[in-house]
Motif scaffolding. Structure first.
Motif, PDB file in Angstrom:
ATOM      1  N   LYS A   1       0.754  -1.591   0.480  1.00 20.52           N
ATOM      2  CA  LYS A   1       0.133  -0.013  -0.170  1.00 20.52           C
ATOM      3  C   LYS A   1       0.921   1.384  -0.548  1.00 20.52           C
ATOM      4  O   LYS A   1       1.865   1.324   0.637  1.00 20.52           O
ATOM      5  CB  LYS A   1      -0.806   0.140   1.338  1.00 20.52           C
TER       6      LYS A   1
ATOM      7  N   TRP B   1      -8.420   9.153   0.515  1.00 21.07           N
ATOM      8  CA  TRP B   1      -7.858   8.031  -0.390  1.00 21.07           C
ATOM      9  C   TRP B   1      -8.245   7.455   0.392  1.00 21.07           C
ATOM     10  O   TRP B   1      -8.193   5.906  -0.177  1.00 21.07           O
ATOM     11  CB  TRP B   1      -5.890   7.545   0.453  1.00 21.07           C
TER      12      TRP B   1
ATOM     13  N   ASP C   1      -9.366   2.724   2.262  1.00 21.02           N
ATOM     14  CA  ASP C   1      -8.603   2.532   2.738  1.00 21.02           C
ATOM     15  C   ASP C   1      -7.420   1.832   2.705  1.00 21.02           C
ATOM     16  O   ASP C   1      -7.053   0.810   3.106  1.00 21.02           O
ATOM     17  CB  ASP C   1      -9.801   1.460   3.591  1.00 21.02           C
ATOM     18  N   GLY C   2      -7.191   1.691   0.963  1.00 22.82           N
ATOM     19  CA  GLY C   2      -6.339   1.355   0.714  1.00 22.82           C
ATOM     20  C   GLY C   2      -4.704   1.618   0.391  1.00 22.82           C
ATOM     21  O   GLY C   2      -4.137   1.859  -0.397  1.00 22.82           O
ATOM     22  N   VAL C   3      -4.618   2.624   2.066  1.00 22.74           N
ATOM     23  CA  VAL C   3      -3.656   3.298   1.724  1.00 22.74           C
ATOM     24  C   VAL C   3      -2.826   2.889   3.668  1.00 22.74           C
ATOM     25  O   VAL C   3      -3.779   3.176   4.543  1.00 22.74           O
ATOM     26  CB  VAL C   3      -3.385   5.517   1.250  1.00 22.74           C
ATOM     27  N   ASP C   4      -2.047   3.104   3.596  1.00 23.98           N
ATOM     28  CA  ASP C   4      -1.440   3.470   4.999  1.00 23.98           C
ATOM     29  C   ASP C   4      -1.580   4.774   5.444  1.00 23.98           C
ATOM     30  O   ASP C   4      -0.673   5.485   5.109  1.00 23.98           O
ATOM     31  CB  ASP C   4      -0.464   2.700   5.696  1.00 23.98           C
TER      32      ASP C   4
ATOM     33  N   SER D   1       4.418   8.790  -0.092  1.00 21.91           N
ATOM     34  CA  SER D   1       3.700   9.489  -1.602  1.00 21.91           C
ATOM     35  C   SER D   1       3.226  10.435  -1.591  1.00 21.91           C
ATOM     36  O   SER D   1       2.716  11.782  -2.663  1.00 21.91           O
ATOM     37  CB  SER D   1       2.606   8.125  -2.004  1.00 21.91           C
TER      38      SER D   1
END
Length: 185
Positions: free
Chosen positions: A2, A23, A25-28, A48
């Motif tokens: 992620k 963003w 839930d697909g990111v930390d 990122s």
């Protein structure tokens, strides 16, 4: 793997909420203690990008973010606006007239100026870097201390809501911006 984005706070700040809305839930999220740390992380640590508050409909521009946008090699890649509702939180049920010390961000105090002036004119206000830190400090400062934060923060940290909706306007909105490193020229 992620993507990782730097944000102000780690679990229950409005910046974390804005980042999750933006963003998904697909990111930390990498939770940091201050807005300048978010900018530093974006340009130095290989994340990122980042999410920072830039302007509030009651209190105006966020000075730390304005400074970061001028001083760091970043660009604004997008934005999101979030309706903000502040609560007065304590470690145990507490009558409002017993509160003598309140922790939060200076920007949050500006958004709740009328409530604080009308209901807590005697209290000492202590400005800190973020609302999660405010809650932690209130938890350790004694039984008559409180913090200004979200209802979500109360749930996560086991705090009691003394008063809800204490911001000066029900249409309290903060604009957050997605920042990322400026491409080399």
């Amino acid at each position: 793997m992620k993507p990782v984005y730097a944000v102000l706070g780690s679990r229950c700040t409005f910046t974390v909420e804005a980042a999750r809305c933006y963003w998904g839930d697909g990111v930390d999220l990498l939770g940091l203690k201050s807005i300048p740390e978010v900018f530093e992380s974006v340009v130095q640590s290989g994340v990122s990008g980042g999410m920072v508050p830039v302007e509030n409909s009651i209190a105006g521009r966020i000075p730390e973010t304005e400074a970061g946008l001028r001083e760091f090699p970043v660009v604004v890649a997008g934005e999101i606006c979030l309706t903000i509702q502040h609560c007065l939180l304590s470690t145990k049920p507490l009558a409002i007239d017993r509160v003598n010390l309140v922790f939060s961000q200076a920007q949050v105090f500006a958004q709740c100026r009328r409530f604080l002036r009308e209901h807590l004119p005697w209290v000492t206000l202590v400005a800190v870097a973020n609302t999660e830190l405010a809650i932690q400090m209130a938890r350790h400062a004694g039984e008559n201390s409180a913090a200004v934060g979200s209802a979500l923060a109360a749930d996560i940290y086991g705090m009691h809501v003394i008063a809800k909706g204490i911001q000066d306007s029900d249409s309290n909105v903060t604009r957050f911006v997605h920042i990322k490193p400026r491409e080399p020229q």
